[in-house]
Enzyme design. Structure first.
Site, PDB file in Angstrom:
ATOM      1  N   LYS A 167      -4.989 -11.867  -7.980  1.00 43.19           N
ATOM      2  CA  LYS A 167      -6.256 -12.014  -7.262  1.00 43.19           C
ATOM      3  C   LYS A 167      -7.323 -11.083  -7.838  1.00 43.19           C
ATOM      4  O   LYS A 167      -7.027  -9.952  -8.226  1.00 43.19           O
ATOM      5  CB  LYS A 167      -6.033 -11.697  -5.778  1.00 43.19           C
ATOM      6  CG  LYS A 167      -7.269 -11.782  -4.902  1.00 43.19           C
ATOM      7  CD  LYS A 167      -6.928 -11.365  -3.488  1.00 43.19           C
ATOM      8  CE  LYS A 167      -8.180 -11.272  -2.615  1.00 43.19           C
ATOM      9  NZ  LYS A 167      -7.877 -10.805  -1.253  1.00 43.19           N
TER      10      LYS A 167
ATOM     11  N   LYS B 127     -11.389  -5.628  -5.963  1.00 46.38           N
ATOM     12  CA  LYS B 127     -12.389  -4.574  -6.085  1.00 46.38           C
ATOM     13  C   LYS B 127     -11.823  -3.339  -6.783  1.00 46.38           C
ATOM     14  O   LYS B 127     -12.560  -2.581  -7.392  1.00 46.38           O
ATOM     15  CB  LYS B 127     -12.909  -4.176  -4.700  1.00 46.38           C
ATOM     16  CG  LYS B 127     -13.603  -5.285  -3.929  1.00 46.38           C
ATOM     17  CD  LYS B 127     -14.257  -4.779  -2.653  1.00 46.38           C
ATOM     18  CE  LYS B 127     -13.268  -4.374  -1.592  1.00 46.38           C
ATOM     19  NZ  LYS B 127     -12.573  -5.517  -0.988  1.00 46.38           N
TER      20      LYS B 127
ATOM     21  N   LYS C 122       0.814  -1.211   0.000  1.00 45.53           N
ATOM     22  CA  LYS C 122       0.000   0.000   0.000  1.00 45.53           C
ATOM     23  C   LYS C 122       0.847   1.261   0.000  1.00 45.53           C
ATOM     24  O   LYS C 122       0.453   2.290  -0.558  1.00 45.53           O
ATOM     25  CB  LYS C 122      -0.953  -0.006   1.202  1.00 45.53           C
ATOM     26  CG  LYS C 122      -2.088  -1.007   1.066  1.00 45.53           C
ATOM     27  CD  LYS C 122      -3.218  -0.707   2.025  1.00 45.53           C
ATOM     28  CE  LYS C 122      -4.430  -1.565   1.738  1.00 45.53           C
ATOM     29  NZ  LYS C 122      -5.593  -1.216   2.583  1.00 45.53           N
TER      30      LYS C 122
END
Length: 336
Positions: free
Chosen positions: A197, A200, A115
């Site tokens: 993966k 969203k 992140k």
């Protein structure tokens, strides 16, 4: 028989995806149906504040996620469903546990590194401290098991480390949890890049199936799904990632094993496998989409359910937090 506490939470960052449903919610529903389980599920709205949010849109997205949970089958009579930010004990326990967590441990967390790279202009303390808040979420409710995806297992390990460290100092205060992966579909991959993966936040709209997607949209995305050049169906995630991803999804939607799903699809062309999988997903998600629309038309009902969940979660969390405060020597409240 003592029930086992099952705890899990999802951030309200975007609409839930098929990956969330198969990798998390589908397992939650199975846990909820078992009488031996005591299920607690949360909307982790504090966690998502590590990234800047537009307040109005964020508030609406949080309520939308609550409705999606209910539309998927979570039952407020069988489980506790609540907003993390409405139970102040989460933040209070986080501060105490911060004092038993080492900076080096947080620096090594994979998610912090990832992140920080994605949000280089906003590397805030929340990004680093995220695992301690997650540990507080879990430990507040004496959780025995935490259903998670493979990528979250590192957070479970640091939660266990913090709990064991605290207990070694103060005695048997915190329950040490275990992470649990779903048997099938624990990690659903992107339709556009089956080595990554399903996310969203993927910028490729064809990579992700949202649980609220209309049937036509679902079929269009599956028809574009990446497979390989072999043109034979087999389950081999390392060598045939795209086909294996479709088989995993189809297995969950039909309730069959991977082995039976492979046998059922033997001889199919890839195009037929894509259509069969898309149809199965569309059929599974249709009642979710319809139930969601009904729920969002009665927001007062949603707020009443949220308040009931808040009170039940608050009552449970208070017991643990008071026990932790007593252990570390904080002065108890008047009237206890």
């Amino acid at each position: 028989m003592d029930k086992k506490v099952i705890y899990s939470a999802v951030q309200p960052t975007h609409c839930l995806t098929l990956g969330n449903y198969i990798g998390a919610l589908n397992n939650w529903l199975q846990y909820q149906q078992e009488e031996s389980n005591d299920c607690i599920f949360a909307i982790a709205d504090l966690h998502a504040l590590t990234v800047r949010q537009e307040p109005g849109a964020y508030r609406e997205r949080c309520l939308s996620l609550f409705a999606q949970y209910l539309a998927m089958g979570l039952d407020c009579d069988k489980s506790i469903l609540y907003f993390q930010s409405q139970v102040h004990q989460h933040a209070e326990l986080q501060w105490i546990l911060n004092c038993y967590t080492y900076v080096g441990e947080m620096n090594r967390m994979t998610q912090f590194k990832d992140k920080s790279a994605k949000h280089a202009d906003n590397i805030n303390m929340g990004l680093m401290d995220y695992p301690v808040l997650m540990a507080s979420d879990i430990l507040l409710y004496n959780s025995n098991y935490v259903p998670v995806g493979i990528d979250q297992m590192q957070h479970i390990e640091i939660t266990r480390d913090i709990a064991v460290r605290f207990n070694n100092i103060y005695g048997d205060v915190l329950t040490v949890p275990e992470g649990r992966l779903g048997k099938v579909g624990a990690k659903i991959m992107s339709l556009a890049d089956p080595t990554s993966k399903m996310s969203k936040s993927d910028p490729d709209v064809n990579a992700t199936i949202n649980v609220l997607d209309e049937e036509g949209v679902i079929m269009k995305k599956f028809k574009k799904a990446v497979t390989d050049c072999d043109n034979f169906i087999a389950y081999d995630p390392d060598r045939k990632a795209g086909v294996s991803n479709l088989l995993s999804i189809l297995a969950v939607c039909t309730g069959k094993s991977i082995e039976q799903t492979v046998a059922d699809c033997d001889g199919l062309m890839y195009g037929h496998l894509k259509v069969r999988t898309g149809e199965a997903v569309a059929a599974m998600l249709k009642p979710v989409r319809e139930g969601y629309k009904r729920l969002m038309e009665d927001k007062d009902y949603l707020y009443r359910l949220a308040e009931d969940g808040r009170q039940r979660a608050h009552d449970r969390a208070s017991v643990t937090l008071d026990r932790v405060k007593d252990a570390v020597g904080l002065i108890p409240r008047m009237g206890r």
